[in-house]
Design an enzyme around this catalytic site. Structure first.
Site, mmCIF file in Angstrom:
data_model
loop_
_atom_site.group_PDB
_atom_site.id
_atom_site.type_symbol
_atom_site.label_atom_id
_atom_site.label_comp_id
_atom_site.label_asym_id
_atom_site.label_seq_id
_atom_site.Cartn_x
_atom_site.Cartn_y
_atom_site.Cartn_z
ATOM 1 N N LYS A 264 3.619 -12.970 78.171
ATOM 2 C CA LYS A 264 2.800 -12.861 79.376
ATOM 3 C C LYS A 264 2.132 -11.490 79.337
ATOM 4 O O LYS A 264 2.776 -10.481 79.567
ATOM 5 C CB LYS A 264 3.654 -13.016 80.628
ATOM 6 N N ARG A 285 -10.683 -14.700 87.168
ATOM 7 C CA ARG A 285 -9.964 -15.777 87.813
ATOM 8 C C ARG A 285 -10.568 -16.125 89.158
ATOM 9 O O ARG A 285 -10.514 -17.257 89.607
ATOM 10 C CB ARG A 285 -8.544 -15.307 87.984
ATOM 11 N N GLU A 315 -6.428 -13.559 78.097
ATOM 12 C CA GLU A 315 -6.178 -12.315 78.830
ATOM 13 C C GLU A 315 -6.816 -11.166 78.040
ATOM 14 O O GLU A 315 -6.633 -11.083 76.824
ATOM 15 C CB GLU A 315 -4.650 -12.159 78.925
ATOM 16 N N PHE A 355 -5.000 -18.230 75.430
ATOM 17 C CA PHE A 355 -3.847 -19.104 75.633
ATOM 18 C C PHE A 355 -4.192 -20.541 76.013
ATOM 19 O O PHE A 355 -3.309 -21.371 76.117
ATOM 20 C CB PHE A 355 -2.843 -18.504 76.620
ATOM 21 N N ARG A 432 -1.105 -24.871 91.378
ATOM 22 C CA ARG A 432 0.058 -24.045 91.052
ATOM 23 C C ARG A 432 1.249 -24.986 90.999
ATOM 24 O O ARG A 432 1.964 -25.165 91.967
ATOM 25 C CB ARG A 432 0.253 -22.969 92.119
ATOM 26 N N LYS A 438 6.342 -18.670 85.373
ATOM 27 C CA LYS A 438 6.356 -17.282 84.898
ATOM 28 C C LYS A 438 7.732 -16.661 85.102
ATOM 29 O O LYS A 438 8.439 -16.979 86.059
ATOM 30 C CB LYS A 438 5.264 -16.467 85.585
HETATM 31 P P1 ATP Z 1 -0.568 -15.823 90.128
HETATM 32 O O1 ATP Z 1 -1.475 -15.945 88.958
HETATM 33 O O2 ATP Z 1 0.698 -16.542 89.899
HETATM 34 O O3 ATP Z 1 -1.233 -16.094 91.406
HETATM 35 P P2 ATP Z 1 -0.580 -13.072 89.718
HETATM 36 O O4 ATP Z 1 -2.012 -12.826 89.798
HETATM 37 O O5 ATP Z 1 0.325 -12.007 90.232
HETATM 38 O O6 ATP Z 1 -0.105 -14.379 90.363
HETATM 39 P P3 ATP Z 1 0.960 -13.295 87.517
HETATM 40 O O7 ATP Z 1 2.169 -13.295 88.371
HETATM 41 O O8 ATP Z 1 0.747 -12.100 86.697
HETATM 42 O O9 ATP Z 1 -0.342 -13.415 88.272
HETATM 43 O O10 ATP Z 1 1.019 -14.631 86.619
HETATM 44 C C1 ATP Z 1 -0.014 -15.445 86.191
HETATM 45 C C2 ATP Z 1 -1.010 -14.749 85.294
HETATM 46 O O11 ATP Z 1 -0.460 -14.373 84.065
HETATM 47 C C3 ATP Z 1 -2.169 -15.604 84.856
HETATM 48 O O12 ATP Z 1 -3.116 -15.739 85.849
HETATM 49 C C4 ATP Z 1 -2.688 -14.866 83.646
HETATM 50 O O13 ATP Z 1 -3.635 -13.918 84.059
HETATM 51 C C5 ATP Z 1 -1.505 -14.121 83.133
HETATM 52 N N1 ATP Z 1 -1.080 -14.471 81.769
HETATM 53 C C6 ATP Z 1 -0.722 -13.576 80.824
HETATM 54 N N2 ATP Z 1 -0.342 -14.175 79.702
HETATM 55 C C7 ATP Z 1 -0.459 -15.505 79.894
HETATM 56 C C8 ATP Z 1 -0.215 -16.647 79.076
HETATM 57 N N3 ATP Z 1 0.251 -16.549 77.840
HETATM 58 N N4 ATP Z 1 -0.453 -17.859 79.637
HETATM 59 C C9 ATP Z 1 -0.924 -17.985 80.897
HETATM 60 N N5 ATP Z 1 -1.175 -16.931 81.707
HETATM 61 C C10 ATP Z 1 -0.942 -15.703 81.222
#
Ligand code: ATP
Length: 591
Positions: A264, A285, A315, A355, A432, A438
């Site tokens: 991630k 996004r 990313e 990804f 979602r 995650k």
């Molecule tokens: P959310 O996207 O769940 O609303 P957030 O903005 O805090 O919350 P994160 O909690 O960081 O986001 O988790 C999702 C994000 O992780 C994705 O939107 C993407 O930007 C990021 N990400 C990083 N690596 C990956 C991956 N390998 N696959 C999917 N998403 C990834």
């Protein structure tokens, strides 16, 4: 439709805060709207001049709007300013002033500019829409003046109430409280009728990000046509989001025992589109256009994919190419600006990790399962220095999960994404759901203190940890009762040397049954004599029914994201371990 009719709907919408009432009003409005008026009606209701991804910028600052109001009313700047100060909103000020005053010199104003004042006091919605878009097109020298003139013209051609909303729309402050999803619901009611079909309308919206377009299709062609809507390069798709869990075991269970684990990356999510007519676009996004902010990323993706229509997601991270290392998120954020872009490209070089892929070979592939999409992504990406695929692995046990997670943290990622790989693992636009989970630990905000905990039991390892103990049961010392109480399971932070050492040591300390001085609700594969003390870091102390360190109310406590620091505390006896009492205090401090 006349603009006064639309204005009356704006008023009704403004008066209510109830979502259901809003849906009723919008449904009624949509039923009255001709197909060719759907775009202006829908977008003006939500205060935009088009879909977010393609919205023209009007370029009207507040002072220009004030000038237009002065022109339209003939009152002094001071009076406009006073009214504005009083009501706090230029829309309301326009309504008040235009209700009372109408510039006597207005006709002269338009004469001097060589334009006619609109005779009609109640123009068509389409006419207003055309004029607003005209304003957006005015650029270059003298355009500010021309914009003010055009706005003056609109303000005087509509009713004072209409002018209120025009003002708000041009200043980006419509705020009727109508969300995109409320419009989706109204479209369903007005044109489909059957409420159970809402998910189809929703998905069509998530795939197109264009409310007016799906409204048109719903109205003209019905639900079957909506069902057939495909993602298309050039139109951002609403991003799929992840659920969150904080236990690898639970995650694996949720995903049917097996998943694709990916690093991630802590960066900026993007969607890259290459259209059929050769345009490259980068969206955030939230569908902000990043194209001009990251020309280096566009170039890199162009090298990776060539001139073929594509939609892919990944990313962007800041990257140190000398040391082959991901740099922290804060550094990348310096790239989020509209000036000095070339300089920033030099100072903060970036790399992308892809990804997902949503469109390839001239087809929407969002409904294919993840393993298939991943294969297509691999086939289409020319990986090189600046573009790589996300590190990914198929994982079916907790130990391999932990090993992978450790590697991710070591390589400056913020955790892992666990993804469903079953037949149902489609790209769920805008959702979602539980297809992505995650698992991230924010060690940057970790508890300042580490914990010295005692190993009281262990589970046999699997996968890469086969032949070793993969997970340990860790306990704190209850100095009042003279017993050990469990606080967490530990699987993270253990390298091969640690595993080997633990295997040998724990086998020596193995006991046939649970020692009397260990209080545990869990049943590990082996029990051991409490002796080995290990230093543990964690992100927080949480409540948990699973463990037996209790707070003062008798509720169980546990460590979140426990991780071995690499230090065996052989200088400490198990009775010198962190005590239950200390943990209670720490938990209180954190409140
Ligand atoms: P959310 O996207 O769940 O609303 P957030 O903005 O805090 O919350 P994160 O909690 O960081 O986001 O988790 C999702 C994000 O992780 C994705 O939107 C993407 O930007 C990021 N990400 C990083 N690596 C990956 C991956 N390998 N696959 C999917 N998403 C990834």
């Amino acid at each position: 439709m006349r603009f006064s009719t639309l204005t009356s709907y704006f008023e009704r919408l403004e008066k209510t805060t109830k979502r259901l009432e809003m849906i009723d009003i919008l449904t009624e409005l949509l039923k009255k709207t001709d197909t060719n008026e759907l775009e202006p009606v829908i977008y003006m209701v939500i205060g935009q001049l088009g879909p977010k991804y393609d919205e023209p910028a009007l370029g009207i600052a507040e002072r220009m709007a004030i000038e237009a109001l002065i022109n339209a009313t003939g009152v002094s700047q001071k009076k406009v300013q006073d009214t504005l100060n009083q009501v706090g909103d230029l829309g309301e000020a326009a309504y008040i002033l235009l209700s009372k005053e109408r510039s006597s010199t207005l006709d002269a104003f338009f004469e001097t500019t060589g334009e006619d004042e609109t005779e009609e006091r109640d123009p068509e919605v389409l006419e207003i829409w055309r004029q607003l878009h005209q304003i957006a097109k005015l650029t270059g020298e003298g355009s500010a003046k021309a914009k003010v003139r055009a706005l003056t013209k609109i303000l005087t051609s509509v009713s004072p109430k209409g002018a209120k909303y025009i003002m708000r729309i041009v200043l980006g402050k419509m705020r009727l409280g109508v969300a995109d999803m409320t419009v989706v619901e109204a479209i369903t009611r007005a044109y489909i009728g059957d409420k159970t079909k809402k998910p189809i309308v929703e998905l069509a919206y998530f795939k197109t990000s264009n409310l007016a377009e799906i409204a048109k299709i719903a109205k003209e062609k019905g639900i079957e046509a909506l069902e057939k809507i495909k993602v298309e390069p050039g139109r951002p798709v609403q991003c799929m989001a992840a659920q969150r869990l904080s236990d690898p075991e639970e995650i694996l269970e949720k995903l049917g025992g097996k998943c694709q684990l990916e690093y991630k990356y802590d960066g900026l999510r993007f969607q890259y589109h290459y259209t059929k007519d050769g345009k490259a676009k980068l969206w955030s996004r939230r569908q902000e256009d990043l194209t001009s902010m990251f020309p280096d990323v566009i170039n890199a993706l162009n090298t990776a994919f060539g001139e073929t229509p594509i939609i892919t997601e990944g990313e962007i991270v800041a990257y140190n190419f000398q040391e082959n290392k991901i740099v922290d998120f804060q550094t990348l954020m310096q790239r989020r600006r509209k000036y000095d872009i070339e300089k920033m490209i030099q100072e903060v070089p970036s790399k992308v990790f892809l990804f997902d892929i949503l469109y390839a070979d001239n087809q929407d592939i969002t409904s294919r399962p993840l393993p298939e999409r991943r294969k297509i992504l691999e086939q289409h990406t020319h990986v090189f220095k600046k573009v790589d695929l996300s590190t990914a692995e198929i994982i079916d046990n907790v130990d391999d999960f932990n090993v992978f997670f450790d590697k991710a943290i070591e390589e400056n990622c913020e955790g892992v994404m666990a993804k469903d790989i079953s037949e149902k693992s489609i790209y769920e636009a805008g959702a979602r759901g539980w297809l992505w989970i995650k698992y991230k630990a924010d060690y940057k905000s970790e508890l300042a203190d580490t914990f010295d905990l005692v190993v009281v039991g262990a589970w046999h390892g699997r996968g890469r940890r086969g032949g070793f103990y993969g997970t340990l049961l860790m306990a704190a010392y209850d100095s009042e009762e003279g017993v050990f109480r469990t606080l967490c399971k530990l699987g993270s932070g253990l390298n091969d040397a640690h595993l080997e050492f633990l295997k040998q040591k724990l086998d020596e300390l193995k006991l046939p049954e649970k020692p009397k001085d260990v209080i545990s609700k869990l049943e590990p594969d082996i029990w051991v004599k409490p002796e080995i003390v290990m230093e543990i870091t964690a992100t927080e102390i949480t409540n948990s029914p699973v463990h037996t360190v209790l707070d003062e109310n008798g509720n169980g406590l546990a460590l979140r994201f426990p991780r071995f620091t690499g230090r065996f505390r052989d200088d400490k006896s198990p009775y010198d371990a962190t005590t239950v009492q200390e943990i209670r205090e720490l938990k209180k401090l954190k409140r």
